[in-house]
Design an enzyme around this catalytic site. Structure first.
Site, PDB file in Angstrom:
ATOM      1  N   HIS A   1      -7.729  12.429   8.397  1.00 20.27           N
ATOM      2  CA  HIS A   1      -7.410  12.382   6.969  1.00 20.27           C
ATOM      3  C   HIS A   1      -8.309  13.229   6.073  1.00 20.27           C
ATOM      4  CE1 HIS A   1      -5.507  11.042   3.437  1.00 20.27           C
ATOM      5  NE2 HIS A   1      -5.319   9.791   3.739  1.00 20.27           N
TER       6      HIS A   1
ATOM      7  N   TYR B   1      -3.556  -0.548  -5.123  1.00 19.02           N
ATOM      8  CA  TYR B   1      -3.758   0.901  -5.043  1.00 19.02           C
ATOM      9  C   TYR B   1      -2.433   1.568  -4.679  1.00 19.02           C
ATOM     10  CZ  TYR B   1      -5.934   5.292  -3.334  1.00 19.02           C
ATOM     11  OH  TYR B   1      -6.310   6.606  -3.119  1.00 19.02           O
TER      12      TYR B   1
ATOM     13  N   THR C   1      -5.753  13.491  -4.643  1.00 21.41           N
ATOM     14  CA  THR C   1      -5.046  12.271  -5.022  1.00 21.41           C
ATOM     15  C   THR C   1      -5.712  11.593  -6.208  1.00 21.41           C
ATOM     16  OG1 THR C   1      -6.345  10.901  -3.511  1.00 21.41           O
ATOM     17  CG2 THR C   1      -4.287  11.852  -2.655  1.00 21.41           C
TER      18      THR C   1
END
Length: 774
Positions: A472, A588, A601
């Protein structure tokens, strides 16, 4: 073996008459073709660098400007207002250039300067235009006249036929919100989660921060926002991802699934052959920058910087922090099968291997009956466990010799491949357990059969199903989603399979065999491998995963409710969570900030006062549906407003995160920031966007629907939820939690999600898909 085949390029013997030199023409041919391939890639990168460097103009436009200026000067008209004459006078002072040559050089120098000035003006104008985000807050489907004019201007200054990175220098910087605005929005977001006393205490902390420490931290952050391209991204990558010392398996890595119902071929090697070839076709398009930049409304460009490290990339463990190693090119992949590692060259005769040739290589690996080297089988568990032991082992046992050569082969590979020996995927006779098992296999597998440090670990199962496990730190899910959509569509609709399930084309016996990676793993290293495996196995066994398709209705019907599909699902998740746990929680939802250069993001805090009011009305039997519907629309509008704020750089959490980092650099404590950053996200959600719907034509091929992808739970006592709107009539959900928590149950939460979606739809008096079909 491939290495042995190349090693005999030159052979010689000493004779009485001198040296007898024999050349292997095949090896020399391969060397020549390899060099040709490398120089071709260098030329393409050089050419693309020029094209991107002068965008939105083109090299040919320089010639147009030169011809235009020279024509006017020839007609005794001076378009330069005396500048050409001054250049001419300067050249005349040299005394070595003829008068006619001086005129030509002067005209060309002025033309070039004018051309560069026009490029800079167009870029700056486009950057100013893209800094406007008012269009985002307009009512859906109703663009004002001013917004339409703005969009035409954006198109005018955007040039023609942009390449992947053409807009990078024209994208605006991520704006820095004021401390006052961020703190105010934060207090609004936590109001439904606190009682009166707690909220008053938090208000006092926020007020003190606003007046005292906040402005000081903001000053440093403002300095960074002026100096750096993006004031968030580098710290986000380092502190959120690379400095984490716990396992990245489950906690950070995420996965992508295959088609939900379809398996184009049940031959494992054939599916691998087509898909690996398709991945390399995408990489070639990426290297040549032939992938079109993603543009909202086909007009507003988004940042493409995350694509740069998609391939040839590996996360390297460190004692205090990891690093990302990215190679410019790689001509091989590494394949794992039944405890063995194989290096497979992807190029032969100066070209990419064809699908049938890759299938041949994969079948050779599947047919290889050799046993793993001692302690080789579970080696990849090092990448699944804690980072510090892996960093120490890598330095002590993989720094030289055959271990270093084999590790380099993995870390420098284009990507990692696992030929899994299990069968996975949706089964009609057991739809629930089959999808849950499929998701868990992609998320963690056996904890040692994926190389979790590689940017891409591509997995092909025994029955032909496939998927990916993805690291990630270097990029977010939409980037890999774009690749995965291309691979799935190319595999089935472009490459296809023969009637017997094999890849199309012919095998090639001249291709060298895949070569086994060699290891010499000491007993002390084996003990650490087993320890890492134990840590990873405990983590994997604790994951309670539920993956399910919701086919009662999809975004097609939601749009008839005149609301955003994302807001609809998010409010359903709020209702489902309240029914599941009897409380509201900090929620979230990931949104993107790629409208800005190097944007990644931002967080949308989906639990709001408005959403809480709606949820409570749904649980109050005395409430009327009319009032519930009114509260739903208010909550949906608020959610959309928050999402737009996040996309336009006015979110809450990245700003507060960066202020916290600055406070740590300054060595000062902030009770307010400390409390904000320690709050757990007990409901973490993410929507996987479909970006290339045209590749699948679901109206013609309704069975080729994607399963989407998912991730592990963020909080020990919370849920992780990923969802994807597939076509008009399907939403796929992936719910994760931990068995060790008595508060959570992924299957129970899944049932609550289904019920919440249907209950909200009932407010609109619309029939679901199943009711219509009945």
């Amino acid at each position: 073996m491939a290495e042995a085949h190349q090693a005999v390029a030159f052979q010689f013997t000493v004779t009485p008459d001198g040296i007898d030199l024999r050349l292997s023409h095949e090896a020399l041919r391969q060397i020549y073709l390899s060099g040709l391939h490398s120089w071709k890639k260098k030329f393409i990168r050089f050419k693309n660098g020029i094209l991107t460097g002068v965008y939105p103009a083109s090299p040919s436009s320089w010639l147009v400007v030169v011809v235009g200026v020279m024509s006017t000067t020839h007609a005794k008209i001076d378009p330069s207002l005396g500048i050409i004459a001054k250049i001419n006078q300067t050249l005349n002072n040299t005394g070595v250039i003829s008068s006619q040559t001086q005129n030509v050089i002067s005209g060309m120098l002025f033309s070039t300067g004018l051309w560069v000035a026009l490029i800079i003006t167009m870029r700056y104008s486009l950057k100013m235009l893209l800094s406007y985000h008012g269009w985002m807050f307009a009512e859906h489907g109703k663009l004002s006249r001013g917004t339409r004019i703005w969009m035409r201007l954006v198109k005018l200054f955007s040039g023609c036929k942009p390449m992947l990175y053409s807009f990078q220098t024209s994208l605006p910087r991520l704006p820095l919100p004021t401390v006052k605005d961020t703190v105010k929005r934060y207090l609004d977001s936590v109001q439904p989660l606190m009682d009166g006393t707690e909220f008053q205490r938090m208000e006092a902390l926020a007020k003190d921060f606003n007046i005292n420490l906040g402005p000081k931290l903001q000053w440093y952050l403002k300095l960074k926002s002026w100096w750096a391209t993006n004031y968030v991204s580098d710290w986000w990558e380092e502190y959120i991802y690379l400095r984490g010392r716990g396992p990245i398996m489950v906690n950070s890595n995420y996965f992508a699934m295959d088609y939900l119902y379809v398996i184009p071929t049940h031959l494992q090697a054939a599916r691998a052959g087509n898909a690996i070839h398709a991945i390399h076709l995408y990489r070639r398009k990426l290297d040549r920058e032939e992938i079109k930049p993603l543009m909202l409304h086909n007009t507003i460009p988004m940042c493409s910087s995350q694509y740069e490290r998609m391939f040839n990339t590996s996360r390297i463990p460190g004692i205090e922090t990891d690093t990302i190693q990215h190679m410019k090119d790689s001509k091989h992949i590494v394949v794992y099968h039944q405890g063995r590692y194989f290096k497979v060259w992807m190029y032969h005769d100066g070209r990419l291997l064809k699908p049938r040739e890759i299938e041949q290589q994969m079948q050779r690996i599947l047919d290889d009956a050799s046993a793993p080297h001692p302690h080789e089988e579970k080696l990849a568990a090092l990448t699944a466990g804690d980072r510090v032991p892996w960093a120490k082992v890598r330095k002590s046992y993989f720094g030289s010799g055959k271990n270093k050569q084999s590790l380099d082969a993995i870390e420098r590979a284009a990507f990692f491949v696992t030929l899994d020996d299990t069968e996975q995927g949706y089964r009609k006779e057991d739809p629930v357990m089959s999808l849950d098992s499929y998701a868990k296999s992609l998320l963690h597998g056996k904890c040692y059969d994926r190389w979790f440090d590689k940017s891409i670990s591509f997995v092909v199962f025994k029955n032909g199903k496939m998927g990916m496990n993805l690291e990630h730190s270097w990029a977010d899910a939409p980037i890999l989603g774009h690749l995965w959509e291309y691979v799935m569509a190319t595999d089935n609709f472009q490459l296809g399979y023969s009637k017997d399930g094999h890849c199309k084309g012919e095998t090639n016996p001249n291709i060298p065999l895949p070569s086994r990676l060699q290891w010499d793993i000491a007993e002390e290293c084996h003990m650490i491998i087993e320890s890492s495996f134990s840590v990873a196995k405990s983590l994997a066994d604790d994951v309670d995963f539920h993956s399910f398709p919701f086919d009662s209705f999809g975004k097609g019907l939601i749009k008839k409710c005149r609301t955003s599909p994302d807001a609809f699902v998010q409010l359903a998740l709020q209702l489902a969570h309240y029914r599941d746990k009897g409380m509201f929680c900090l929620t979230y939802e990931a949104s993107m900030t790629r409208l800005f250069r190097e944007g990644r993001t931002e967080t949308v805090r989906s639990c709001t006062v408005e959403s809480s009011n709606f949820v409570l009305s749904m649980e109050d039997p005395k409430e009327t549906n009319e009032h519930r519907l009114k509260l739903f629309r208010i909550a949906a509008d608020k959610h959309q407003h928050l999402y737009r704020l996040a996309m336009s750089g006015s979110g809450i959490d990245r700003h507060l995160f960066c202020l916290y980092v600055v406070s740590k650099y300054l060595g000062v404590d902030s009770p307010f920031l400390k409390e904000v950053l320690s709050e757990p996200w007990k409901l973490s959600t993410s929507q996987t966007p479909q970006q290339q719907v045209e590749l699948f034509q679901l109206d013609k091929n309704p069975e080729f629907v994607s399963s989407g992808g998912g991730f592990g739970p963020v909080a020990d006592d919370g849920y992780g939820v990923s969802y994807v709107n597939v076509g008009e009539n399907l939403i796929n959900f992936h719910v994760s939690s931990k068995y060790s928590s008595s508060e959570t149950d992924s299957h129970r939460f899944g049932k609550n999600i289904k019920r919440a979606l249907l209950d909200i739809l009932a407010l609109f008096n619309l029939s679901s898909n199943k009711k219509k079909s009945a």
